[in-house]
Structures are given as structure tokens and as C-alpha cells.
Write an enzyme that holds these catalytic residues in place. Sequence first.
Site, PDB file in Angstrom:
ATOM      1  N   HIS A 112       0.539  -7.963  -5.969  1.00  0.00           N
ATOM      2  CA  HIS A 112       0.857  -6.488  -5.283  1.00  0.00           C
ATOM      3  C   HIS A 112      -0.944  -6.397  -4.992  1.00  0.00           C
ATOM      4  O   HIS A 112      -2.011  -6.076  -5.198  1.00  0.00           O
ATOM      5  CB  HIS A 112       1.416  -5.677  -5.920  1.00  0.00           C
ATOM      6  CG  HIS A 112       2.060  -4.977  -4.850  1.00  0.00           C
ATOM      7  ND1 HIS A 112       0.917  -3.976  -4.444  1.00  0.00           N
ATOM      8  CD2 HIS A 112       2.983  -4.279  -4.548  1.00  0.00           C
ATOM      9  CE1 HIS A 112       1.557  -3.021  -3.744  1.00  0.00           C
ATOM     10  NE2 HIS A 112       2.891  -2.935  -3.745  1.00  0.00           N
ATOM     11  N   GLU A 160       3.501  -8.163   3.485  1.00  0.00           N
ATOM     12  CA  GLU A 160       3.649  -7.071   3.185  1.00  0.00           C
ATOM     13  C   GLU A 160       2.237  -6.572   3.519  1.00  0.00           C
ATOM     14  O   GLU A 160       1.230  -6.537   3.941  1.00  0.00           O
ATOM     15  CB  GLU A 160       3.522  -6.180   1.959  1.00  0.00           C
ATOM     16  CG  GLU A 160       3.830  -4.555   2.195  1.00  0.00           C
ATOM     17  CD  GLU A 160       4.126  -4.065   1.108  1.00  0.00           C
ATOM     18  OE1 GLU A 160       4.994  -2.552   1.147  1.00  0.00           O
ATOM     19  OE2 GLU A 160       3.696  -4.166  -0.220  1.00  0.00           O
ATOM     20  N   GLY A 170       3.714   1.952   0.529  1.00  0.00           N
ATOM     21  CA  GLY A 170       3.074   3.530   0.049  1.00  0.00           C
ATOM     22  C   GLY A 170       4.165   4.241   0.863  1.00  0.00           C
ATOM     23  O   GLY A 170       4.804   4.833   2.083  1.00  0.00           O
ATOM     24  N   SER A 223       7.436   0.371   2.244  1.00  0.00           N
ATOM     25  CA  SER A 223       8.172   1.043   2.427  1.00  0.00           C
ATOM     26  C   SER A 223       9.413   1.853   2.576  1.00  0.00           C
ATOM     27  O   SER A 223       8.846   1.708   4.370  1.00  0.00           O
ATOM     28  CB  SER A 223       7.290   2.652   1.709  1.00  0.00           C
ATOM     29  OG  SER A 223       6.648   2.199   0.310  1.00  0.00           O
TER      30      SER A 223
END
Length: 204
Positions: A92, A152, A158, A199
Site C-alpha cells: 500500500h 491507486e 485518504g 477513498s
Amino acid sequence: LGTNTKMYKTIAETTSFLTQLRQLTEDLADSPLTLFVIPSFTSLESANRITSGSHIRLGAQNMCWEDQGQFTGEISPVMLKEVGVSVVEIGHSERRHVFRENDFDQEKKTAKAAQSGFTPLLCIGETLSSQLKVGLHSVTAEQAEHLWIAYEPVWAIGVNGIPADSDYVAERHAGIRRILCGRFGEEQGSRIPILYGGSVNPQN
């Protein structure tokens, strides 16, 4: 379709969240959609009790590349198996940028996750070519049957993340697919799921 709760949610909060999630998604049990949740390490045992026997797969946010040893602060594949984990998130952006893990660290973890029978969820960003080629270096075509890739963009991460537009994501996914087909062959490479990470809230 899944979520990583990062360093949020206590055991009690995770338990409440998963109990509601299981109830609210029961009608998806027979759909082709795969649901997964990746909570904190301390919540995994409790989370397994709730998700066991359901259509929700349980994941871990990180994993060491060794079964045991002098690796203070790490968690091993053996430990994750014991608490019912089937998916392991690797690489990640926060692991790379905050904790300075590199592509070679991810390669060892991805290989170990695959060898241990997990579904490795390899996360990549804008330098996707090098991250994929290095990260998947030791994964065999047979092991790639269980591989997931999550793309991503860093600006989508976030609570204040800005989602990438669909055309941009489609272009990046096409590039990822070409690399996977080149690495594992057209038939195998075309079957590996590619997820979009970012997100999500009711507004975006």
C-alpha cells in the site's frame, strides 16, 4: 469490492461495523461480487468470528516474508492463517511512502503470500510498470490464479483524496493488463482482477 480500515477502528468498532456489513450485504451472497475487509491486526480474530461462513473475505494489511524469526513488530503468514485471513494487502502507498518499503520488499512479501496460499493484493501507484515487474518477479503463473492487483493514484488516497476520472483509470488499467499478460501469458494475465483504489464517500 473492499475496504482497508487502516489504523482506525478498535476491536469493538470493527465488530460493530462487520456485523452491520454482513447483515446489509446478505443479498449479495449469491452475486459474482467479491467483498473483502482488511481491518487492523488486533481486530482480526474478532473479525474472523463474524465473517466466518459468510461471503465477506478477511484480509490483513501487511505481512512478513518469513514464517518465524527475529522480526520484532512483524506478523507472519502462519499467524495470519491462524486467525482466518485469506487476503494479504501488500505494498500500500502508505507502506511505501511512510515506512519506506521498496519494490524488492514487496516482491518478497508477494511471493511469500502466494506460496502460503493467500490471495496477494499487490497495491501499485503511478510507477506501475516497475512496481509490477519487480513485485511479481517470483510469482508463478499457477500462483497468479489467486493474485489481485490494486491501482491507486497517490492523490486519491485518504479522507481528502480526489478520485481519478474514469478515462484516466481505464488507461492505467489497460497498461496494467498489458504487463500482466506479458508476464503470465494472455490467458492467465487477462483473468487477474484489477481493482481501483481510492477513498470513497457518498459525495464522490
